[in-house]
Design an enzyme around this catalytic site. Structure first.
Site, PDB file in Angstrom:
ATOM      1  CB  ALA A   1      -1.020 -43.394  -0.586  1.00  0.00           C
TER       2      ALA A   1
ATOM      3  N   GLY B   1      -2.376 -47.574  -3.110  1.00  0.00           N
ATOM      4  CA  GLY B   1      -0.978 -47.886  -2.819  1.00  0.00           C
ATOM      5  C   GLY B   1      -0.798 -49.274  -2.232  1.00  0.00           C
TER       6      GLY B   1
ATOM      7  CD  GLU C   1      -0.498 -47.573  -6.913  1.00  0.00           C
ATOM      8  OE1 GLU C   1      -0.766 -47.038  -5.813  1.00  0.00           O
ATOM      9  OE2 GLU C   1      -0.354 -46.920  -7.954  1.00  0.00           O
TER      10      GLU C   1
ATOM     11  CD  GLU D   1      -5.035 -45.197  -6.605  1.00  0.00           C
ATOM     12  OE1 GLU D   1      -5.893 -45.852  -7.237  1.00  0.00           O
ATOM     13  OE2 GLU D   1      -3.966 -45.693  -6.209  1.00  0.00           O
TER      14      GLU D   1
HETATM   15  N1  CAA Z   1      -5.599 -43.262   4.307  1.00  0.00           N
HETATM   16  C1  CAA Z   1      -5.796 -42.805   5.556  1.00  0.00           C
HETATM   17  N2  CAA Z   1      -6.662 -43.371   6.424  1.00  0.00           N
HETATM   18  C2  CAA Z   1      -7.334 -44.438   6.003  1.00  0.00           C
HETATM   19  C3  CAA Z   1      -7.184 -44.971   4.699  1.00  0.00           C
HETATM   20  C4  CAA Z   1      -6.263 -44.337   3.846  1.00  0.00           C
HETATM   21  N3  CAA Z   1      -6.013 -44.781   2.594  1.00  0.00           N
HETATM   22  N4  CAA Z   1      -8.021 -46.035   4.575  1.00  0.00           N
HETATM   23  C5  CAA Z   1      -8.665 -46.172   5.747  1.00  0.00           C
HETATM   24  N5  CAA Z   1      -8.250 -45.210   6.606  1.00  0.00           N
HETATM   25  C6  CAA Z   1      -8.696 -44.991   7.984  1.00  0.00           C
HETATM   26  C7  CAA Z   1     -10.088 -44.389   8.030  1.00  0.00           C
HETATM   27  O1  CAA Z   1     -10.035 -42.987   7.847  1.00  0.00           O
HETATM   28  C8  CAA Z   1     -10.550 -44.807   9.413  1.00  0.00           C
HETATM   29  O2  CAA Z   1      -9.940 -43.939  10.350  1.00  0.00           O
HETATM   30  P1  CAA Z   1     -10.850 -43.254  11.518  1.00  0.00           P
HETATM   31  O3  CAA Z   1     -11.327 -44.427  12.340  1.00  0.00           O
HETATM   32  O4  CAA Z   1      -9.875 -42.362  12.229  1.00  0.00           O
HETATM   33  O5  CAA Z   1     -11.959 -42.550  10.835  1.00  0.00           O
HETATM   34  C9  CAA Z   1      -9.900 -46.177   9.603  1.00  0.00           C
HETATM   35  O6  CAA Z   1      -8.833 -46.241   8.647  1.00  0.00           O
HETATM   36  C10 CAA Z   1     -10.862 -47.322   9.313  1.00  0.00           C
HETATM   37  O7  CAA Z   1     -11.417 -47.111   8.002  1.00  0.00           O
HETATM   38  P2  CAA Z   1     -12.989 -47.131   7.717  1.00  0.00           P
HETATM   39  O8  CAA Z   1     -13.762 -46.678   8.911  1.00  0.00           O
HETATM   40  O9  CAA Z   1     -13.219 -46.373   6.444  1.00  0.00           O
HETATM   41  O10 CAA Z   1     -13.213 -48.701   7.511  1.00  0.00           O
HETATM   42  P3  CAA Z   1     -14.350 -49.411   6.653  1.00  0.00           P
HETATM   43  O11 CAA Z   1     -14.266 -50.853   6.984  1.00  0.00           O
HETATM   44  O12 CAA Z   1     -15.655 -48.725   6.823  1.00  0.00           O
HETATM   45  O13 CAA Z   1     -13.915 -49.190   5.109  1.00  0.00           O
HETATM   46  C11 CAA Z   1     -12.351 -49.143   3.290  1.00  0.00           C
HETATM   47  C12 CAA Z   1     -12.752 -49.788   4.619  1.00  0.00           C
HETATM   48  C13 CAA Z   1     -13.378 -49.476   2.208  1.00  0.00           C
HETATM   49  C14 CAA Z   1     -10.988 -49.718   2.875  1.00  0.00           C
HETATM   50  C15 CAA Z   1     -12.244 -47.620   3.464  1.00  0.00           C
HETATM   51  O14 CAA Z   1     -11.432 -47.336   4.608  1.00  0.00           O
HETATM   52  C16 CAA Z   1     -11.644 -46.884   2.301  1.00  0.00           C
HETATM   53  O15 CAA Z   1     -12.297 -46.690   1.303  1.00  0.00           O
HETATM   54  N6  CAA Z   1     -10.364 -46.452   2.412  1.00  0.00           N
HETATM   55  C17 CAA Z   1      -9.690 -45.678   1.404  1.00  0.00           C
HETATM   56  C18 CAA Z   1      -9.298 -46.535   0.218  1.00  0.00           C
HETATM   57  C19 CAA Z   1      -8.621 -45.689  -0.846  1.00  0.00           C
HETATM   58  O16 CAA Z   1      -9.208 -44.808  -1.420  1.00  0.00           O
HETATM   59  N7  CAA Z   1      -7.322 -45.966  -1.102  1.00  0.00           N
HETATM   60  C20 CAA Z   1      -6.551 -45.243  -2.082  1.00  0.00           C
HETATM   61  C21 CAA Z   1      -5.759 -44.174  -1.371  1.00  0.00           C
HETATM   62  S1  CAA Z   1      -4.947 -43.054  -2.513  1.00  0.00           S
HETATM   63  C22 CAA Z   1      -3.578 -43.888  -3.034  1.00  0.00           C
HETATM   64  O17 CAA Z   1      -3.285 -44.981  -2.620  1.00  0.00           O
HETATM   65  C23 CAA Z   1      -2.752 -43.146  -4.034  1.00  0.00           C
HETATM   66  C24 CAA Z   1      -1.747 -43.970  -4.756  1.00  0.00           C
HETATM   67  O18 CAA Z   1      -1.813 -44.252  -5.913  1.00  0.00           O
HETATM   68  C25 CAA Z   1      -0.574 -44.459  -4.084  1.00  0.00           C
END
Ligand code: CAA
Length: 257
Positions: free
Chosen positions: A65, A108, A111, A131
């Protein structure tokens, strides 16, 4: 309407949807949700479509998400707006929906893949419910669906530590149905969808409905439901066509009737 967050194509009898927010690794925001549900529901209503494939990019099916959208969300808004409940629309699609997952399927994203009917994974796929690292827990079904897929122990491990599972572990655990080399992912998913779309649509849809029943009811009720649906198939011309074609050693010509 033209879509900004997804790419939608029709390939013969298969509806193809690609999540397309590369700058955010396909993070699932409200705009993407609105477009995805609209496109899925349009395919569901389209008589020419027999199955749907949902995919992301090589790097990410979806990284979760959209965290930036949730950052300022207050409890009252989340509760009153029943945040995430709209995602249930994906599970109301009646035609088979295959997730073709390469790269990250996190939060998400994992999911959403689990809302599909089955998951075909590239060998690059990584699944996780991270999360907890953000101070929350899964909210789009992860605690419930992942547990049904992989069992309590592994689901607890994934949800409580936030660690990722690679494609091999996901296949071993029953989360995905098959793992293929990344370059074959779309081809494999489209072939599976094309095969499904070649069968009788009402039979395909009743089969999906009946398998899903296994998650919602007791074994005895599920078996009764299966038998009743099986009986009802003898009201279809396609049952007669399928069995006649077998007996006559020819290919069936299903009419979806
Ligand atoms: N939401 C918003 N933006 C996101 C995102 C997310 N879930 N995941 C990645 N992005 C964005 C980053 O902020 C980044 O944007 P900027 O270039 O503007 O900074 C861009 O995508 C590229 O990401 P990274 O630079 O972080 O890429 P990476 O290769 O270094 O890392 C990754 C990849 C490990 C997937 C890392 O992006 C990450 O950890 N993302 C978040 C994963 C996460 O925590 N997901 C759960 C979200 S909460 C949820 O889903 C709730 C639910 O139950 C529904």
């Amino acid at each position: 309407m033209p879509y900004e967050n997804i790419i939608v194509e029709t390939r013969e009898k298969v509806g193809f949807i690609q999540l397309n927010r590369p700058q955010a690794l396909n993070a699932l925001n409200s705009a993407l949700l609105a477009e995805l549900t609209e496109a899925l529901e349009a395919f569901d209503k389209d008589d020419n479509i027999g199955a749907i494939v949902l995919t992301g990019s090589e790097k990410a099916f979806a990284a979760g998400a959209d965290i930036k959208e949730m950052l300022s969300l207050h409890f009252a808004d989340a509760y009153l707006g029943d945040y995430f409940s709209e995602w249930e629309r994906v599970t109301r699609i009646r035609k088979p929906l295959i997730a073709a997952v390469a790269g990250y399927a996190l939060g998400g994203g994992c999911e959403l893949a689990m809302m599909c009917d089955f998951i075909i994974a590239a060998d690059t796929a990584k699944f996780g419910q991270p999360e907890i690292t953000l101070g929350v827990m899964p909210g789009m079904g992860g605690s419930q669906r992942l547990t049904r897929f992989v069992g309590k122990s592994k689901s607890m491990d994934m949800c409580l530590t936030g660690r990722m599972m690679d494609a091999a572990e996901a296949e071993r655990s029953g989360l995905v149905s098959r793992v293929v080399p990344a370059g074959d992912l779309i081809g494999e998913a489209m072939r599976a969808a094309g095969k499904i779309a070649s069968f009788s649509l009402p039979v395909v849809m009743m089969t999906k409905e009946t398998v899903n029943r296994a998650y919602e009811t007791t074994l005895a009720e599920g078996l009764r439901f299966e038998r009743r649906v099986f009986h009802s198939m003898f009201a279809l011309d396609d049952q007669h066509e399928g069995m006649s074609a077998f007996a006559e050693k020819r290919a069936p010509n299903f009419k979806n009737r």
